[in-house]
Design a protein around this motif. Structure first.
Motif, mmCIF file in Angstrom:
data_model
loop_
_atom_site.group_PDB
_atom_site.id
_atom_site.type_symbol
_atom_site.label_atom_id
_atom_site.label_comp_id
_atom_site.label_asym_id
_atom_site.label_seq_id
_atom_site.Cartn_x
_atom_site.Cartn_y
_atom_site.Cartn_z
ATOM 1 N N GLY A 96 0.815 -1.217 0.000
ATOM 2 C CA GLY A 96 0.000 0.000 0.000
ATOM 3 C C GLY A 96 0.842 1.258 0.000
ATOM 4 O O GLY A 96 0.524 2.234 -0.692
ATOM 5 N N ASN A 97 1.938 1.244 0.763
ATOM 6 C CA ASN A 97 2.822 2.412 0.791
ATOM 7 C C ASN A 97 3.516 2.605 -0.553
ATOM 8 O O ASN A 97 3.693 3.735 -1.017
ATOM 9 N N ASN A 98 3.927 1.500 -1.180
ATOM 10 C CA ASN A 98 4.543 1.600 -2.510
ATOM 11 C C ASN A 98 3.593 2.226 -3.519
ATOM 12 O O ASN A 98 3.972 3.125 -4.283
ATOM 13 N N ILE A 99 2.346 1.750 -3.536
ATOM 14 C CA ILE A 99 1.359 2.265 -4.498
ATOM 15 C C ILE A 99 1.060 3.735 -4.210
ATOM 16 O O ILE A 99 0.909 4.546 -5.134
ATOM 17 N N GLN A 124 3.847 -5.106 -10.742
ATOM 18 C CA GLN A 124 4.428 -5.988 -9.722
ATOM 19 C C GLN A 124 3.708 -5.822 -8.385
ATOM 20 O O GLN A 124 3.455 -6.801 -7.674
ATOM 21 N N GLN A 125 3.352 -4.578 -8.050
ATOM 22 C CA GLN A 125 2.670 -4.323 -6.782
ATOM 23 C C GLN A 125 1.272 -4.935 -6.778
ATOM 24 O O GLN A 125 0.839 -5.501 -5.766
ATOM 25 N N PHE A 126 0.555 -4.829 -7.893
ATOM 26 C CA PHE A 126 -0.785 -5.421 -7.967
ATOM 27 C C PHE A 126 -0.707 -6.945 -7.839
ATOM 28 O O PHE A 126 -1.554 -7.571 -7.191
ATOM 29 N N ALA A 127 0.302 -7.540 -8.473
ATOM 30 C CA ALA A 127 0.468 -8.995 -8.365
ATOM 31 C C ALA A 127 0.762 -9.400 -6.926
ATOM 32 O O ALA A 127 0.198 -10.384 -6.419
ATOM 33 N N GLU A 128 1.630 -8.648 -6.270
ATOM 34 C CA GLU A 128 1.955 -8.953 -4.866
ATOM 35 C C GLU A 128 0.742 -8.737 -3.973
ATOM 36 O O GLU A 128 0.532 -9.479 -3.000
ATOM 37 N N MET A 129 -0.066 -7.729 -4.285
ATOM 38 C CA MET A 129 -1.263 -7.466 -3.497
ATOM 39 C C MET A 129 -2.242 -8.637 -3.590
ATOM 40 O O MET A 129 -2.849 -9.036 -2.585
ATOM 41 N N ILE A 130 -2.390 -9.210 -4.780
ATOM 42 C CA ILE A 130 -3.289 -10.349 -4.969
ATOM 43 C C ILE A 130 -2.795 -11.546 -4.157
ATOM 44 O O ILE A 130 -3.571 -12.228 -3.471
ATOM 45 N N VAL A 131 -1.485 -11.813 -4.230
ATOM 46 C CA VAL A 131 -0.911 -12.939 -3.484
ATOM 47 C C VAL A 131 -1.095 -12.739 -1.980
ATOM 48 O O VAL A 131 -1.529 -13.651 -1.262
ATOM 49 N N LEU A 185 14.059 14.962 -13.530
ATOM 50 C CA LEU A 185 13.809 14.502 -12.176
ATOM 51 C C LEU A 185 13.632 12.991 -12.188
ATOM 52 O O LEU A 185 12.913 12.446 -13.034
ATOM 53 N N GLU A 186 14.289 12.325 -11.241
ATOM 54 C CA GLU A 186 14.119 10.879 -11.109
ATOM 55 C C GLU A 186 12.779 10.587 -10.439
ATOM 56 O O GLU A 186 12.499 11.074 -9.348
ATOM 57 N N GLN A 187 11.969 9.786 -11.086
ATOM 58 C CA GLN A 187 10.662 9.441 -10.544
ATOM 59 C C GLN A 187 10.748 8.195 -9.661
ATOM 60 O O GLN A 187 11.806 7.582 -9.513
ATOM 61 N N SER A 188 9.627 7.827 -9.069
ATOM 62 C CA SER A 188 9.546 6.633 -8.229
ATOM 63 C C SER A 188 9.880 5.388 -9.049
ATOM 64 O O SER A 188 9.546 5.303 -10.229
ATOM 65 N N ASN A 189 10.549 4.420 -8.416
ATOM 66 C CA ASN A 189 10.854 3.170 -9.119
ATOM 67 C C ASN A 189 9.815 2.087 -8.839
ATOM 68 O O ASN A 189 10.079 0.894 -9.053
ATOM 69 N N VAL A 190 8.637 2.479 -8.352
ATOM 70 C CA VAL A 190 7.558 1.523 -8.083
ATOM 71 C C VAL A 190 7.020 0.968 -9.403
ATOM 72 O O VAL A 190 6.666 1.730 -10.310
ATOM 73 N N ASP A 191 6.961 -0.354 -9.513
ATOM 74 C CA ASP A 191 6.382 -1.041 -10.665
ATOM 75 C C ASP A 191 4.957 -1.448 -10.277
ATOM 76 O O ASP A 191 4.756 -2.369 -9.483
ATOM 77 N N LEU A 192 3.954 -0.737 -10.832
ATOM 78 C CA LEU A 192 2.569 -0.976 -10.435
ATOM 79 C C LEU A 192 2.107 -2.401 -10.732
ATOM 80 O O LEU A 192 1.380 -2.998 -9.923
ATOM 81 N N THR A 196 5.957 9.759 -6.269
ATOM 82 C CA THR A 196 6.855 10.500 -5.382
ATOM 83 C C THR A 196 8.250 10.565 -5.979
ATOM 84 O O THR A 196 8.837 9.528 -6.326
ATOM 85 N N ILE A 197 8.803 11.769 -6.081
ATOM 86 C CA ILE A 197 10.112 11.964 -6.706
ATOM 87 C C ILE A 197 11.192 11.233 -5.907
ATOM 88 O O ILE A 197 11.315 11.400 -4.696
ATOM 89 N N GLY A 198 11.957 10.397 -6.606
ATOM 90 C CA GLY A 198 13.091 9.714 -5.992
ATOM 91 C C GLY A 198 12.732 8.608 -5.021
ATOM 92 O O GLY A 198 13.607 8.094 -4.320
ATOM 93 N N PHE A 199 11.444 8.200 -4.978
ATOM 94 C CA PHE A 199 11.021 7.175 -4.015
ATOM 95 C C PHE A 199 11.592 5.815 -4.398
ATOM 96 O O PHE A 199 11.658 5.457 -5.568
ATOM 97 N N LYS A 200 11.969 5.035 -3.371
ATOM 98 C CA LYS A 200 12.472 3.683 -3.567
ATOM 99 C C LYS A 200 11.496 2.693 -2.943
ATOM 100 O O LYS A 200 11.186 2.782 -1.752
ATOM 101 N N SER A 201 11.011 1.776 -3.761
ATOM 102 C CA SER A 201 10.014 0.815 -3.286
ATOM 103 C C SER A 201 10.646 -0.209 -2.359
ATOM 104 O O SER A 201 11.867 -0.396 -2.337
#
Length: 297
Positions: free
Chosen positions: A23-26, A262-269, A253-260, A31-36
């Motif tokens: 949830g925090n990743n999503i 991947q996050q949705f797949a992890e959320m389902i699991v 500007l470096e954007q967030s490296n969150v892969d949506l 967020t600029i420069g955020f690391k998942s």
């Protein structure tokens, strides 16, 4: 109480933590420069019901008989890979290409931090700052344009004075600061005037820091990491493009490296695993009710 109930409770707690991280990743996908981050699990100790025995030429060996007692969160792992760059066209926006973190000092001058967010601007006092008012740090230049090697909060008035007169101090008469650009080597190039003439000169260099274990950095909010962290190691500070340090891209500007995806797949699991553990508790509850009802049967 049934061991499986305790195991299921630990599973619910572990996967709740997993969902919290997802949830925090999503939430920080823009967020600029955020690391998942991701969650790693480990099993809790197992109860040994019977030990194992070694085999011989006449008797076969036996394996230990053990029952696991659940799961726990082993750690949360930060993905330090570089996020995609976005073009802004703002000359004081900079993205790090490769290794390194910007060195930041709070307004009070009492704490230093690291960040990958390079959304800088120049305030009314000539400071190069982040949106929260924390100051970027760098090296003021000598009169020949080379780095002085002295790490200081970047104040353009003081940096211009050092590059012009050789004295790192606030000028008696403020310079008229014009265009400010940042080169790929971190050079801060300023067009300034003091009277009727104007000059463009390299007045300093942005500083970058690297640590032995970037995944060990502590997040402290506002896109910042602690400067000192036992797990990350001692920072090494230098200018962009030197040693292991990456270079800079101005107007990016470096954007967030969150892969949506991947996050949705992890959320389902995680969601299905959480529900499965609740079913296990329901099954245990049915068994316990059956035991209680035996008295009346």
């Amino acid at each position: 109480m049934l061991r499986s109930m305790n195991s299921a409770i630990s599973g619910m707690q572990a996967f709740q933590t997993d969902l919290d991280v997802v949830g925090n990743n999503i939430a920080n996908v823009n967020t600029i420069g955020f690391k998942s981050q991701s969650v790693n699990f480990s099993d809790i100790m197992s109860q040994t019901l019977a030990g194992g025995n070694a085999g011989s030429t006449t008797v076969g060996g036996t394996n230990p008989e053990q029952v696991g007692l659940g799961v726990q969160v082993a750690d949360t792992e930060m993905d330090t890979s570089q996020g995609p760059d976005e073009t802004t066209g703002n000359a004081t926006d900079v993205a790090i290409q490769g290794t390194g973190y910007f060195v930041i000092q709070n307004a009070a001058g009492t704490e230093k931090y690291l960040t990958r967010a390079g959304d800088f601007s120049v305030d009314s006092a000539g400071n190069l700052v982040l949106p929260d008012g924390n100051l970027a740090m760098g090296y003021y230049a000598t009169t020949s344009g080379t780095s002085s090697g002295n790490l200081e909060p970047i104040n353009l008035q003081s940096f211009v004075n050092a590059a012009t007169t050789g004295s790192y101090s606030t000028p008696a008469t403020p310079y008229n600061i014009g265009n400010v650009t940042i080169g790929d080597d971190g050079s801060i190039n300023v067009t300034y005037g003091n009277g009727s003439t104007s000059t463009t000169k390299t007045v300093g260099y942005l500083a970058l820091a690297s640590v032995p274990n970037p995944a060990g950095l502590n997040k402290v909010g506002d896109n910042l990491f602690s400067y000192q962290s036992v797990a990350a190691g001692t920072p090494t500070v230098s200018t962009p493009g030197t040693g292991v340090m990456g270079t800079l891209a101005s107007g990016e500007l470096e954007q967030s490296n969150v892969d949506l995806s991947q996050q949705f797949a992890e959320m389902i699991v995680a969601q299905n695993a959480y529900v499965a553990n609740t079913h296990m508790i329901g099954t245990d509850n049915t068994i316990l009710q059956a035991l209680v009802n035996m008295k009346n049967s």
